[in-house]
Enzyme design. Structure first.
Site, PDB file in Angstrom:
ATOM      1  N   GLU A  86     -12.389 -32.652   2.473  1.00 55.04           N
ATOM      2  CA  GLU A  86     -11.492 -32.880   3.600  1.00 55.04           C
ATOM      3  C   GLU A  86     -11.417 -34.323   4.097  1.00 55.04           C
ATOM      4  OE1 GLU A  86     -10.044 -29.425   3.257  1.00 55.04           O
ATOM      5  OE2 GLU A  86      -9.460 -30.448   5.103  1.00 55.04           O
ATOM      6  N   SER A 360       6.662  24.742  -1.884  1.00 56.99           N
ATOM      7  CA  SER A 360       7.894  25.285  -1.318  1.00 56.99           C
ATOM      8  C   SER A 360       8.325  24.620  -0.025  1.00 56.99           C
ATOM      9  CB  SER A 360       7.755  26.793  -1.103  1.00 56.99           C
ATOM     10  OG  SER A 360       7.777  27.458  -2.350  1.00 56.99           O
TER      11      SER A 360
END
Length: 703
Positions: A86, A360
């Site tokens: 960094e 069903s």
């Protein structure tokens, strides 16, 4: 010569005046820009709060995962890895980088994304102190520079680095170097290796992308890691020989950020998933102090768990799972669900994740398709068993024959052959379209939509999908997509509400007639176990072949609820004392137990009257043998799509090896061309007959 000297003198005067003005401006800004005396809330671990639907009762606090550590506990090589990644001149600069600042200002002026170059001090100032926004502006950048210079003059470099390492976000919900060490490597920061420290330093640049990198992103993470290692060599943190010995570290599997047990974990998992789909990143959720109001009703969530626990008998096998989902028909809000026994034991959600054959309960969409196509409830279909399609026999449960039945009777007693006949006559594509319109995803239907048994529920669905789809009937044909978030308010007070605008997918007449047919299922058909004696109920039972999945899905005008039961291994759902289950037994009882609590104190609302049915139309017609219904190759009947064992059958939770090595095939006597049969089993209790004075001499009560 004279004009040239005169020009030079003017230029020097102008330059001097500009320099004096710049110094003066700098001095003014310097004086007017003190170091803030407060820190940002996010730097002090303000997380998000998640509420139940009332917006007041807290479901969970999702705070920032951070544990501050002194710089002395961070290995020197790890500190240097961050510096190499960094800000390599951190210990030599004055807190700012002139070249990096120039690039950043040029980027702000031009709008181009150019690599920044902010120092560690500048990053700390931007993320740590209050009074500095994240907007891209010249004034904000100047303020950042001034504070950084002052911090560098008034604080030690070690203090700056310590605050930075405890403040920066590393992905995986980890804030600070200690939390990151645990999140990625399951060790305390003091035990990080140089290679691990280099990876954490690499993560700072792209915390979301490098948190769990795969594919191209893994390649990018490896390249970034190598760049950090090279930087460590350049600043003398490691020797070239040491760097050559370093290998890319193995990342531990990310822990789930939700560790709450019971149903809370399931709720939070659904909330985070929906927030992600809404565009909120993990950083937003863990850093931005969101106030999230869910759709969950605390009382009904408890009622769902109680209903399952109270109805399921002792000795129920652990592999048997139950799922429940309750959806408000008026807006699609999932007000309650049951995801499983305990999120801490299994994160697989039986209501949302598990998709099992609909059985069903899928016939409701075939019914709606016919009604939407202009077919009245009085239309009759072939109800004898078996029916032949392209030479393959499709039976009713137990081989029962019902003669010629209208659509109410076919629904009431769940007559398989009648629905197959219906599908052949109106076209299977119309049934698929009706299911999709009600909210069943097309990709879950595609495999089966040309099968003759498609109307019988060979496609797999989840409990939430079924509850949302049946809610369409309760809402008079208007569909609302099920969702679990009502609103999100950010730290600035801006609120985003979920769009609950519905869309009409069925006519009001279709919804009314379908509801009437499904009312008969509960009053005198296969679903009498779900009857609520103080109010009308419409619904449908469902049982797949060999009871691999059993369902009851039903609704009142105010609430739609789906309950299913299945096994992890796709074997028949068998309960001691019950044998193989069917939808009209335990699923219907769980539904009733939940709805009894959910409807307590609610006004009784009636369903609309049917439009195309007259109550006197309940006579049966028994065809003679030579009238047996058969579809041959010369008639428009699409071939069923075979389903291989384990292919779109029930979807159990993923285990160590996924599904079982061997998925049980459908039982003998299945549908044509290998399509898994979906049948209904006989009801233990004979329902009310359609005509007490002249009952049919055929079995009734299948579900």
């Amino acid at each position: 010569m004279w004009p040239r000297r005169r020009f030079l003198r003017i230029a020097l005067i102008g330059f001097g005046a500009a320099a004096v003005a710049a110094i003066g401006a700098f001095a003014v800004i310097w004086v007017l820009t003190p170091i803030p005396d407060t820190t940002q809330e996010l730097a002090t671990a303000q997380g998000s709060v998640i509420y139940y639907r009332d917006g007041k009762t807290v479901l969970a606090n999702r705070g920032v995962d951070r544990k501050n550590v002194p710089l002395s506990e961070v290995p020197k090589v790890v500190r240097e890895a961050v510096i190499a990644a960094e800000n390599r001149t951190f210990y030599q600069d004055q807190g700012v980088s002139l070249s990096g600042t120039a690039r950043a200002m040029w980027s702000t002026l031009t709008g181009n994304q150019i690599q920044g170059g902010s120092t560690i001090t500048q990053q700390l100032v931007r993320n740590y102190y209050s009074g500095l926004s994240q907007e891209r502006s010249i004034m904000r950048k100047l303020k950042e520079i001034m504070i950084s210079l002052k911090v560098d003059r008034s604080k030690s470099k070690d203090w700056v680095l310590e605050q930075y390492l405890n403040t920066i976000y590393f992905g995986r919900g980890a804030h600070g170097i200690q939390a990151a060490a645990q999140a990625y490597f399951r060790v305390d920061v003091g035990r990080l290796t140089p290679a691990q420290g280099a990876y954490l330093a690499a993560v700072i640049q792209q915390p979301s992308n490098f948190a769990n990198p795969t594919g191209a992103m893994l390649t990018a993470a490896q390249a970034r890691w190598k760049s950090v290692v090279d930087g460590m060599v350049k600043i003398g943190a490691v020797t070239p020989a040491q760097a050559a010995q370093m290998t890319f570290p193995e990342l531990k599997k990310q822990k789930k950020p939700l560790s709450l047990s019971g149903q809370n974990g399931y709720m939070l998992a659904q909330v985070v998933g929906e927030l992600n789909r809404m565009g909120y990143s993990d950083e937003d959720i863990f850093q931005d102090g969101l106030k999230v109001t869910t759709t969950f009703d605390k009382k009904l969530m408890t009622a769902a768990s109680d209903a399952v626990a109270d109805v399921l008998p002792e000795g129920t096998p652990k592999k048997v799972r139950a799922g429940l989902a309750a959806v408000d028909p008026g807006n699609g809000e999932v007000v309650a669900f049951y995801g499983g026994r305990d999120y801490a034991q299994s994160e697989w959600n039986s209501a949302f994740d598990a998709k099992v054959q609909a059985g069903s309960t899928f016939k409701a969409y075939a019914l709606a398709a016919a009604l939407q196509d202009g077919v009245p409830l009085t239309q009759r279909y072939y109800g004898n068993s078996p029916m032949y399609v392209n030479g393959a026999a499709i039976p009713n449960s137990g081989g029962s024959s019902y003669g010629s039945v209208n659509m109410v009777q076919a629904t009431q007693y769940s007559v398989n052959t009648a629905f197959v006949d219906l599908g052949q006559q109106i076209g299977l594509d119309k049934i698929a379209a009706a299911a999709e319109a009600a909210g069943i995803p097309a990709d879950q239907l595609a495999q089966h939509r040309k099968a003759a048994t498609f109307p019988l529920g060979v496609a797999s669905v989840s409990a939430v999908q079924q509850a949302g789809a049946y809610a369409t009937f309760a809402a008079g044909g208007v569909h609302h997509d099920p969702h679990v978030i009502r609103s999100v308010t950010d730290a600035s007070g801006k609120t985003r509400k979920t769009d609950t605008t519905g869309r009409r997918v069925f006519t009001e007449d279709t919804a009314a007639d379908a509801t009437y047919a499904m009312e008969q299922v509960v009053t005198s058909g296969t679903g009498t176990g779900a009857r609520l004696y103080d109010r009308p109920v419409a619904g449908k039972t469902g049982t797949t072949d060999a009871s691999a999945a059993v369902w009851f899905t039903g609704y009142t005008p105010q609430l739609s609820v789906a309950v299913d039961m299945f096994r992890d291994d796709n074997l028949p759902v068998t309960i001691p004392g019950y044998g193989e289950l069917y939808g009209g037994t335990l699923p219907a009882q769980i539904w009733k137990a939940f709805m009894t609590t959910a409807m307590e104190g609610k006004p009784v609302k009636e369903f609309p009257d049917p439009v195309t049915y007259y109550r006197w139309d309940n006579d049966y017609y028994r065809p003679t043998d030579d009238e047996e219904r058969e579809y041959g190759s010369d008639e428009p009947s699409p071939d069923p799509t075979p389903t291989a064992p384990g292919d779109d059958w029930n979807t159990p939770p993923p285990g160590d090896g996924g599904r079982p090595e061997t998925t049980p095939p459908p039982s003998d006597g299945g549908g044509p061309n290998g399509e898994p049969p979906v049948t209904e089993q006989p009801d233990n209790q004979q329902p009310d007959l359609p005509d007490e004075n002249n009952p049919p001499d055929v079995p009734v009560g299948t579900r």
